[in-house]
Design a protein around this motif. Sequence first.
Motif, mmCIF file in Angstrom:
data_model
loop_
_atom_site.group_PDB
_atom_site.id
_atom_site.type_symbol
_atom_site.label_atom_id
_atom_site.label_comp_id
_atom_site.label_asym_id
_atom_site.label_seq_id
_atom_site.Cartn_x
_atom_site.Cartn_y
_atom_site.Cartn_z
ATOM 1 N N ASN A 54 0.828 -1.212 0.000
ATOM 2 C CA ASN A 54 0.000 0.000 0.000
ATOM 3 C C ASN A 54 0.858 1.256 0.000
ATOM 4 O O ASN A 54 0.570 2.209 -0.739
ATOM 5 C CB ASN A 54 -0.947 0.010 1.211
ATOM 6 N N LEU A 55 1.911 1.263 0.808
ATOM 7 C CA LEU A 55 2.807 2.428 0.834
ATOM 8 C C LEU A 55 3.413 2.666 -0.549
ATOM 9 O O LEU A 55 3.512 3.807 -1.013
ATOM 10 C CB LEU A 55 3.907 2.234 1.872
ATOM 11 N N TRP A 56 3.825 1.573 -1.208
ATOM 12 C CA TRP A 56 4.429 1.693 -2.543
ATOM 13 C C TRP A 56 3.401 2.188 -3.549
ATOM 14 O O TRP A 56 3.691 3.061 -4.363
ATOM 15 C CB TRP A 56 5.017 0.351 -2.982
ATOM 16 N N GLU A 57 2.194 1.645 -3.496
ATOM 17 C CA GLU A 57 1.148 2.057 -4.442
ATOM 18 C C GLU A 57 0.776 3.525 -4.248
ATOM 19 O O GLU A 57 0.539 4.243 -5.224
ATOM 20 C CB GLU A 57 -0.099 1.188 -4.274
ATOM 21 N N ILE A 58 0.716 3.969 -3.016
ATOM 22 C CA ILE A 58 0.399 5.374 -2.743
ATOM 23 C C ILE A 58 1.508 6.266 -3.297
ATOM 24 O O ILE A 58 1.239 7.256 -3.987
ATOM 25 C CB ILE A 58 0.182 5.599 -1.231
ATOM 26 N N THR A 59 2.752 5.892 -3.038
ATOM 27 C CA THR A 59 3.885 6.684 -3.519
ATOM 28 C C THR A 59 3.934 6.734 -5.040
ATOM 29 O O THR A 59 4.062 7.813 -5.628
ATOM 30 C CB THR A 59 5.211 6.116 -2.969
ATOM 31 N N THR A 70 0.119 10.932 -19.913
ATOM 32 C CA THR A 70 -1.260 10.814 -20.386
ATOM 33 C C THR A 70 -2.225 11.019 -19.224
ATOM 34 O O THR A 70 -1.938 10.671 -18.079
ATOM 35 C CB THR A 70 -1.534 9.430 -21.016
ATOM 36 N N ALA A 71 -3.385 11.544 -19.562
ATOM 37 C CA ALA A 71 -4.424 11.748 -18.552
ATOM 38 C C ALA A 71 -4.881 10.413 -17.974
ATOM 39 O O ALA A 71 -5.226 10.328 -16.791
ATOM 40 C CB ALA A 71 -5.605 12.504 -19.161
ATOM 41 N N CYS A 72 -4.881 9.379 -18.785
ATOM 42 C CA CYS A 72 -5.346 8.076 -18.332
ATOM 43 C C CYS A 72 -4.474 7.539 -17.191
ATOM 44 O O CYS A 72 -4.991 7.105 -16.159
ATOM 45 C CB CYS A 72 -5.360 7.089 -19.497
ATOM 46 N N VAL A 73 -3.162 7.550 -17.358
ATOM 47 C CA VAL A 73 -2.270 7.035 -16.314
ATOM 48 C C VAL A 73 -2.352 7.926 -15.078
ATOM 49 O O VAL A 73 -2.332 7.427 -13.947
ATOM 50 C CB VAL A 73 -0.827 6.875 -16.834
ATOM 51 N N LYS A 74 -2.500 9.218 -15.275
ATOM 52 C CA LYS A 74 -2.668 10.116 -14.125
ATOM 53 C C LYS A 74 -3.934 9.751 -13.351
ATOM 54 O O LYS A 74 -3.936 9.723 -12.117
ATOM 55 C CB LYS A 74 -2.734 11.573 -14.583
ATOM 56 N N ARG A 75 -5.020 9.456 -14.078
ATOM 57 C CA ARG A 75 -6.286 9.092 -13.446
ATOM 58 C C ARG A 75 -6.176 7.751 -12.714
ATOM 59 O O ARG A 75 -6.643 7.608 -11.583
ATOM 60 C CB ARG A 75 -7.406 9.041 -14.482
ATOM 61 N N VAL A 76 -5.528 6.764 -13.350
ATOM 62 C CA VAL A 76 -5.346 5.465 -12.703
ATOM 63 C C VAL A 76 -4.475 5.631 -11.458
ATOM 64 O O VAL A 76 -4.758 5.044 -10.407
ATOM 65 C CB VAL A 76 -4.746 4.420 -13.679
ATOM 66 N N GLY A 77 -3.440 6.444 -11.549
ATOM 67 C CA GLY A 77 -2.600 6.714 -10.383
ATOM 68 C C GLY A 77 -3.408 7.297 -9.242
ATOM 69 O O GLY A 77 -3.261 6.878 -8.086
ATOM 70 N N ALA A 78 -4.279 8.247 -9.553
ATOM 71 C CA ALA A 78 -5.136 8.851 -8.522
ATOM 72 C C ALA A 78 -6.078 7.807 -7.917
ATOM 73 O O ALA A 78 -6.296 7.794 -6.701
ATOM 74 C CB ALA A 78 -5.930 10.014 -9.109
ATOM 75 N N ASP A 79 -6.630 6.930 -8.757
ATOM 76 C CA ASP A 79 -7.503 5.864 -8.260
ATOM 77 C C ASP A 79 -6.750 4.938 -7.313
ATOM 78 O O ASP A 79 -7.267 4.543 -6.266
ATOM 79 C CB ASP A 79 -8.083 5.039 -9.414
ATOM 80 N N LEU A 80 -5.518 4.571 -7.681
ATOM 81 C CA LEU A 80 -4.719 3.692 -6.837
ATOM 82 C C LEU A 80 -4.378 4.358 -5.507
ATOM 83 O O LEU A 80 -4.430 3.710 -4.459
ATOM 84 C CB LEU A 80 -3.452 3.232 -7.560
#
Length: 182
Positions: A54-59, A70-80
């Motif tokens: 979880n710490l790694w995914e948040i970071t 890309t906006a898509c990867v930014k959005r997936v990052g925010a979701d994660l």
Amino acid sequence: MYATPSRARSAAVCAATLCAVGAMALPAVAAPSPSSAGVSPLDRQLLTAAHQGNLWEITTGQQARSGATTACVKRVGADLVRDHRTLDAGVTRTAARLGVTLPSGQTAAQLRQTAALKSLSGKAAYDAAWLKAQYPGHVQTLALIDKEIASGTNPTVKSLAKSARPVVARHIRMVDHGVCHA
């Protein structure tokens, strides 16, 4: 999944490497405290690995917000980030209730991978590298969740694993030929 043989082989190698490195990075299990009685080594392993994951995914999710092109990867990052903050709150609450001490940070391998991704920040290669890095960690986590559900001994930890399973499975679909690969 629609994995090519080389992608599947790469994912398997990455997952095996992360499993080996992650297992070596786990702290030695101390004698259980009275409040952690009834917590098996598998229960402890799940709590520890989930917390560090979880710490790694948040970071890396936060990193994707600024490093992705890309906006898509930014959005997936925010979701994660959102989902793993929620998951980690449950992990830390459960560990505290059971008297299980969690590590204070990510594994050395996770820190190296975060640095490698950061070196690509803002470059065209970042997005594909970020998505590729997310896949094996989520697959490894899902395997540990399934093992906990099948063989864990503490009902609270098993319940935590059951509630995390659909979230982690959805993340796998998102990063492996998912929303950003269309």
